[in-house]
Design a protein around this motif. Structure first.
Motif, PDB file in Angstrom:
ATOM      1  N   TRP A 101       5.714   8.788   3.353  1.00 26.63           N
ATOM      2  CA  TRP A 101       6.030   8.016   4.455  1.00 26.63           C
ATOM      3  C   TRP A 101       4.847   7.866   5.777  1.00 26.63           C
ATOM      4  CZ3 TRP A 101       3.849  11.063   8.414  1.00 26.63           C
ATOM      5  CH2 TRP A 101       3.897  12.529   8.470  1.00 26.63           C
ATOM      6  N   VAL A 102       3.533   8.274   4.792  1.00 25.02           N
ATOM      7  CA  VAL A 102       2.998   7.664   6.299  1.00 25.02           C
ATOM      8  C   VAL A 102       2.576   5.819   5.677  1.00 25.02           C
ATOM      9  CG1 VAL A 102       0.024   7.895   6.777  1.00 25.02           C
ATOM     10  CG2 VAL A 102       1.423   9.524   6.883  1.00 25.02           C
ATOM     11  N   SER A 103       2.036   6.535   4.167  1.00 21.36           N
ATOM     12  CA  SER A 103       2.355   4.396   3.110  1.00 21.36           C
ATOM     13  C   SER A 103       2.925   4.106   3.982  1.00 21.36           C
ATOM     14  CB  SER A 103       1.423   4.037   1.497  1.00 21.36           C
ATOM     15  OG  SER A 103       2.823   4.921   1.212  1.00 21.36           O
ATOM     16  N   ASN A 104       3.967   3.890   3.992  1.00 18.10           N
ATOM     17  CA  ASN A 104       5.332   3.452   4.334  1.00 18.10           C
ATOM     18  C   ASN A 104       5.316   3.099   5.568  1.00 18.10           C
ATOM     19  OD1 ASN A 104       6.810   3.304   1.821  1.00 18.10           O
ATOM     20  ND2 ASN A 104       8.639   4.455   2.779  1.00 18.10           N
ATOM     21  N   ALA A 105       4.659   3.674   6.701  1.00 15.72           N
ATOM     22  CA  ALA A 105       4.364   2.829   7.959  1.00 15.72           C
ATOM     23  C   ALA A 105       2.986   1.818   8.119  1.00 15.72           C
ATOM     24  CB  ALA A 105       3.961   4.205   9.231  1.00 15.72           C
ATOM     25  N   ALA A 106       2.564   2.096   6.790  1.00 13.81           N
ATOM     26  CA  ALA A 106       0.814   1.384   6.848  1.00 13.81           C
ATOM     27  C   ALA A 106       1.891   0.243   6.404  1.00 13.81           C
ATOM     28  CB  ALA A 106       0.287   1.416   5.987  1.00 13.81           C
ATOM     29  N   LEU A 107       2.518  -0.301   5.942  1.00 13.91           N
ATOM     30  CA  LEU A 107       3.226  -1.714   5.124  1.00 13.91           C
ATOM     31  C   LEU A 107       4.336  -1.788   5.980  1.00 13.91           C
ATOM     32  CD1 LEU A 107       4.401  -0.301   0.921  1.00 13.91           C
ATOM     33  CD2 LEU A 107       3.049  -1.783   1.679  1.00 13.91           C
ATOM     34  N   ALA A 108       4.941  -1.660   6.272  1.00 19.60           N
ATOM     35  CA  ALA A 108       5.455  -2.009   7.308  1.00 19.60           C
ATOM     36  C   ALA A 108       4.951  -2.346   8.332  1.00 19.60           C
ATOM     37  CB  ALA A 108       6.380  -0.831   8.622  1.00 19.60           C
ATOM     38  N   VAL A 109       3.485  -2.096   8.894  1.00 17.16           N
ATOM     39  CA  VAL A 109       2.631  -3.035  10.197  1.00 17.16           C
ATOM     40  C   VAL A 109       2.155  -3.687   9.211  1.00 17.16           C
ATOM     41  CG1 VAL A 109       0.214  -2.659  11.314  1.00 17.16           C
ATOM     42  CG2 VAL A 109       2.174  -0.590  11.200  1.00 17.16           C
ATOM     43  N   ALA A 110       1.517  -3.771   7.967  1.00 19.20           N
ATOM     44  CA  ALA A 110       0.649  -4.623   6.994  1.00 19.20           C
ATOM     45  C   ALA A 110       1.684  -6.486   7.460  1.00 19.20           C
ATOM     46  CB  ALA A 110       0.121  -4.239   6.304  1.00 19.20           C
ATOM     47  N   GLY A 111       3.210  -5.933   7.467  1.00 22.78           N
ATOM     48  CA  GLY A 111       4.361  -6.413   6.742  1.00 22.78           C
ATOM     49  C   GLY A 111       4.395  -7.941   7.978  1.00 22.78           C
ATOM     50  N   VAL A 112       3.760  -7.396   9.406  1.00 26.32           N
ATOM     51  CA  VAL A 112       4.026  -8.351  10.936  1.00 26.32           C
ATOM     52  C   VAL A 112       3.211  -9.265  10.036  1.00 26.32           C
ATOM     53  CG1 VAL A 112       3.604  -7.445  12.832  1.00 26.32           C
ATOM     54  CG2 VAL A 112       5.019  -5.621  11.781  1.00 26.32           C
ATOM     55  N   GLY A 113       2.200  -8.813  10.583  1.00 25.84           N
ATOM     56  CA  GLY A 113       0.713 -10.291   9.411  1.00 25.84           C
ATOM     57  C   GLY A 113       1.798 -11.443   8.840  1.00 25.84           C
ATOM     58  N   TYR A 114       2.229 -10.906   7.982  1.00 21.20           N
ATOM     59  CA  TYR A 114       3.018 -11.407   7.037  1.00 21.20           C
ATOM     60  C   TYR A 114       3.897 -12.655   7.949  1.00 21.20           C
ATOM     61  CZ  TYR A 114      -0.761 -10.690   3.348  1.00 21.20           C
ATOM     62  OH  TYR A 114      -1.783  -9.825   2.705  1.00 21.20           O
ATOM     63  N   PHE A 115       5.180 -11.113   8.597  1.00 21.63           N
ATOM     64  CA  PHE A 115       5.692 -12.661   9.238  1.00 21.63           C
ATOM     65  C   PHE A 115       5.270 -13.211  10.091  1.00 21.63           C
ATOM     66  CE2 PHE A 115       9.510 -11.707  12.581  1.00 21.63           C
ATOM     67  CZ  PHE A 115      10.419 -12.315  11.759  1.00 21.63           C
ATOM     68  N   HIS A 116       4.728 -13.352  10.234  1.00 25.62           N
ATOM     69  CA  HIS A 116       3.612 -14.947  11.930  1.00 25.62           C
ATOM     70  C   HIS A 116       3.678 -15.384  11.422  1.00 25.62           C
ATOM     71  CE1 HIS A 116       3.989 -11.940  14.851  1.00 25.62           C
ATOM     72  NE2 HIS A 116       3.295 -10.656  15.264  1.00 25.62           N
ATOM     73  N   VAL A 324      21.799   9.536  -4.471  1.00 29.32           N
ATOM     74  CA  VAL A 324      20.044   9.241  -4.022  1.00 29.32           C
ATOM     75  C   VAL A 324      20.030  10.286  -2.695  1.00 29.32           C
ATOM     76  CG1 VAL A 324      19.001   7.508  -1.965  1.00 29.32           C
ATOM     77  CG2 VAL A 324      20.229   6.742  -3.436  1.00 29.32           C
ATOM     78  N   PRO A 325      18.658  10.951  -2.636  1.00 30.95           N
ATOM     79  CA  PRO A 325      19.092  12.355  -1.477  1.00 30.95           C
ATOM     80  C   PRO A 325      18.744  11.185  -0.804  1.00 30.95           C
ATOM     81  CG  PRO A 325      17.050  12.897  -3.487  1.00 30.95           C
ATOM     82  CD  PRO A 325      17.467  10.976  -3.693  1.00 30.95           C
ATOM     83  N   THR A 326      20.180  11.565   0.745  1.00 23.08           N
ATOM     84  CA  THR A 326      20.569  11.048   1.557  1.00 23.08           C
ATOM     85  C   THR A 326      19.072  11.974   2.363  1.00 23.08           C
ATOM     86  OG1 THR A 326      22.424  11.881   2.439  1.00 23.08           O
ATOM     87  CG2 THR A 326      22.318   9.950   1.842  1.00 23.08           C
ATOM     88  N   ALA A 327      19.105  12.960   2.803  1.00 18.17           N
ATOM     89  CA  ALA A 327      18.101  13.575   3.766  1.00 18.17           C
ATOM     90  C   ALA A 327      16.490  13.177   3.610  1.00 18.17           C
ATOM     91  CB  ALA A 327      17.959  15.471   3.217  1.00 18.17           C
ATOM     92  N   GLY A 328      16.007  12.910   2.713  1.00 19.94           N
ATOM     93  CA  GLY A 328      14.697  12.661   2.285  1.00 19.94           C
ATOM     94  C   GLY A 328      15.054  10.838   2.411  1.00 19.94           C
ATOM     95  N   VAL A 329      16.151  10.641   2.454  1.00 23.00           N
ATOM     96  CA  VAL A 329      15.408   8.762   2.423  1.00 23.00           C
ATOM     97  C   VAL A 329      15.012   9.028   4.240  1.00 23.00           C
ATOM     98  CG1 VAL A 329      16.831   7.026   3.253  1.00 23.00           C
ATOM     99  CG2 VAL A 329      16.454   8.131   0.504  1.00 23.00           C
ATOM    100  N   LEU A 330      15.987   9.364   5.224  1.00 22.31           N
ATOM    101  CA  LEU A 330      15.855   9.413   6.681  1.00 22.31           C
ATOM    102  C   LEU A 330      15.523  10.309   7.487  1.00 22.31           C
ATOM    103  CD1 LEU A 330      20.217  10.685   6.526  1.00 22.31           C
ATOM    104  CD2 LEU A 330      18.622   7.729   7.321  1.00 22.31           C
ATOM    105  N   ALA A 331      14.707  11.033   5.963  1.00 23.93           N
ATOM    106  CA  ALA A 331      13.604  11.805   6.785  1.00 23.93           C
ATOM    107  C   ALA A 331      12.326  11.427   6.511  1.00 23.93           C
ATOM    108  CB  ALA A 331      13.235  13.130   6.840  1.00 23.93           C
ATOM    109  N   ALA A 332      12.035  10.569   6.309  1.00 26.84           N
ATOM    110  CA  ALA A 332      10.873   9.675   5.680  1.00 26.84           C
ATOM    111  C   ALA A 332      10.902   8.068   6.670  1.00 26.84           C
ATOM    112  CB  ALA A 332      11.182   9.211   3.656  1.00 26.84           C
ATOM    113  N   ALA A 333      12.054   7.747   6.481  1.00 22.71           N
ATOM    114  CA  ALA A 333      12.377   6.151   7.474  1.00 22.71           C
ATOM    115  C   ALA A 333      11.892   6.903   9.443  1.00 22.71           C
ATOM    116  CB  ALA A 333      13.593   6.047   7.377  1.00 22.71           C
ATOM    117  N   VAL A 334      12.344   8.208   9.237  1.00 22.48           N
ATOM    118  CA  VAL A 334      12.400   8.781  11.218  1.00 22.48           C
ATOM    119  C   VAL A 334      10.487   8.993  10.900  1.00 22.48           C
ATOM    120  CG1 VAL A 334      12.962  10.385  13.073  1.00 22.48           C
ATOM    121  CG2 VAL A 334      14.479   9.689  11.442  1.00 22.48           C
ATOM    122  N   LEU A 335      10.439   9.948   9.974  1.00 22.10           N
ATOM    123  CA  LEU A 335       8.723  10.054  10.338  1.00 22.10           C
ATOM    124  C   LEU A 335       8.609   8.373  10.380  1.00 22.10           C
ATOM    125  CD1 LEU A 335       8.087  13.121   8.363  1.00 22.10           C
ATOM    126  CD2 LEU A 335       8.451  13.174  10.820  1.00 22.10           C
ATOM    127  N   ALA A 336       7.957   7.598   9.525  1.00 20.03           N
ATOM    128  CA  ALA A 336       7.096   6.048   9.311  1.00 20.03           C
ATOM    129  C   ALA A 336       7.578   5.537  10.650  1.00 20.03           C
ATOM    130  CB  ALA A 336       7.890   5.806   8.199  1.00 20.03           C
TER     131      ALA A 336
END
Length: 472
Positions: A101-116, A324-336
């Protein structure tokens, strides 16, 4: 019982999808900057890539061997717990979960630059935050829709991002000019020092080799397909890495490459002129990051799911919906999402970078434990856990995988190891809390000594013959 039946119906990942899951998770957004990152060290970095590829393939083969006898969801967690008990299993699951979930946050932030680059302009921090959060929650929603959607999106995104990368890798060979290459050790010093320095940057290019093993419970015929997917996915990613980096090295002059912020775009522009190469590569990067987020969102739910079934994580993480383990998906998305909000609103870039560094260490803990588990099974002569006739070969592979994982830890750097160990030990409180809540007689029970009759129904279901899952 819902988890049992639902889990049986959801085992829909065939070999092509499992390969796409491995490749999609290995190839994220970092590939688009790698040639510039290692260019200062010279062409010795290509040798480092080759050495790392051998180690990654050895690790992939070990995961395949381990999955042959225990094809349950959770991969490295399952192997560590069976070999060394609950605490080792928990550390593996906790460390892997943290990394995802920490690396997911980093990936999302990195994607913003390419989106621009695609939209042709910049935006405010608030707009950037919305884009980053969308990058996190769209994959989460696709995961909540079920493993069928996860597999379909992963397959399509892998093809879409693999095609332009392969285009650069192949076409670049026709425009290859040896005069563009820097020296073998362009940074000065010995070749061994350059090898180690460039390897430290490249080490985490192969994080994701465990993806098929982590989702073994959702793979058809996992005893065969997990190993195949792990190796083929790793080899496919390695070809893109090596050929792509070589093509860029030979297309962009070395003095320009070391300062490039978009090496693949610069390579395409040097071949055909104009600036359309930047847009093409930016589109590929966005697809690559979204595909990686789709796969890593699933991975972020699998480790706590497997641990929760054994009473080592809260029970809500063991519930599945559409496979799909829904709680795990939601927890990771919220923390990221929280990390992403901190990054954009508080501006605590230092804190965010420290957390990202933690992922480099956290990723290696499950690898070390899984490789050590294989060594343990071989040394203790547990023939039911090791295929007959493979003793010497499997031991060489296990030791190579352990050495590769150890190198990953060493390459993380002192700060990453220090911060990572602190974060890892913070999970001990969670383990103590869960152990105290378990019924007397079950706390501290080793997985390898539990009676077969005591195995959870859903665990038995996951190890059912693959034929049952294929016919559903």
């Amino acid at each position: 019982m819902h988890d049992t039946t639902d889990g049986a119906r959801s085992r829909r990942f065939g070999l092509p999808t499992a390969i796409a899951l491995v490749m999609g998770n290995i190839i994220g957004g970092g590939i688009f900057l790698l040639p510039a990152s290692v260019a200062p060290f010279g062409t010795v970095s290509l040798l480092a890539f080759g050495v790392l590829t051998i180690g990654a393939i050895a690790l992939a083969l070990v995961f395949g061997r381990l999955a042959e006898r225990d094809p349950r969801t959770g991969g490295p967690y399952v192997y560590a717990r069976e070999a060394f008990g609950d605490f080792a299993g928990f550390l593996s699951a906790w460390s892997y979960w943290t990394m995802t979930w920490v690396s997911n946050a980093a990936l999302a932030v990195a994607g913003v630059g390419y989106f621009h680059v695609l939209t042709g302009g910049s935006s405010s921090k608030g707009e950037d935050l919305v884009v980053a959060l969308a990058a996190l929650w769209l994959p989460a929603l696709s995961n909540l829709a079920g493993t069928r959607w996860v597999g379909a999106i992963q397959l399509v995104s892998t093809v879409l991002k693999f095609a332009p990368l392969l285009f650069v890798a192949v076409v670049g060979l026709f425009y290859f000019d040896p005069a563009n290459l820097g020296g073998f050790t362009a940074g000065g010093g010995s070749w061994l020092g350059g090898l180690s320095a460039s390897a430290a940057i490249l080490l985490y290019s192969y994080v994701g080799v465990e993806s098929a093993a982590m989702s073994a419970g959702e793979v058809r015929d996992p005893e065969r397909n997990v190993g195949r997917a792990s190796v083929l996915g790793t080899v496919g990613a390695a070809l893109v890495y090596l050929l792509g980096t070589l093509s860029v090295f030979g297309s962009v002059p070395h003095d320009r490459l070391v300062t490039s912020t978009a090496p693949f775009s610069d390579a395409v522009n040097s071949w055909f002129g104009g600036q359309w190469g930047g847009t093409l590569i930016a589109a590929a990067a966005v697809v690559s990051i979204m595909g990686a987020l789709n796969g890593w969102t699933l991975m972020s739910a699998q480790a706590p799911y497997a641990a929760a079934k054994d009473g080592l994580f809260p029970a809500m993480f063991a519930r599945k919906r559409r496979g799909v383990p829904t709680a795990g998906v939601l927890a990771a998305a919220v923390l990221a999402s929280l990390l992403t909000v901190v990054n954009y609103t508080v501006g605590a870039a230092g804190v965010f970078e420290i957390l990202v560094l933690i992922t480099t260490f956290s990723a290696t803990v499950p690898y070390l434990l899984a490789a050590a588990a294989q060594v343990y099974f071989l040394l203790t002569g547990q023939r039911e856990k090791v295929r007959t006739g493979r003793m010497a070969r499997d031991m060489v592979l296990a030791l190579a995988a352990f050495g590769f994982s150890f190198w990953l830890v060493a390459g993380a750097g002192y700060e990453a190891i220090y911060q990572g160990v602190l974060f890892l030990f913070a999970g001990i409180l969670v383990y103590v809390w869960m152990a105290a809540r378990r019924p007397a007689g079950e706390a501290g029970r080793r997985a390898g000594t539990e009676p077969a009759a005591a195995a959870p129904a859903d665990a038995r279901q996951e190890t059912a013959p693959a034929a049952a899952s294929v016919t559903q």
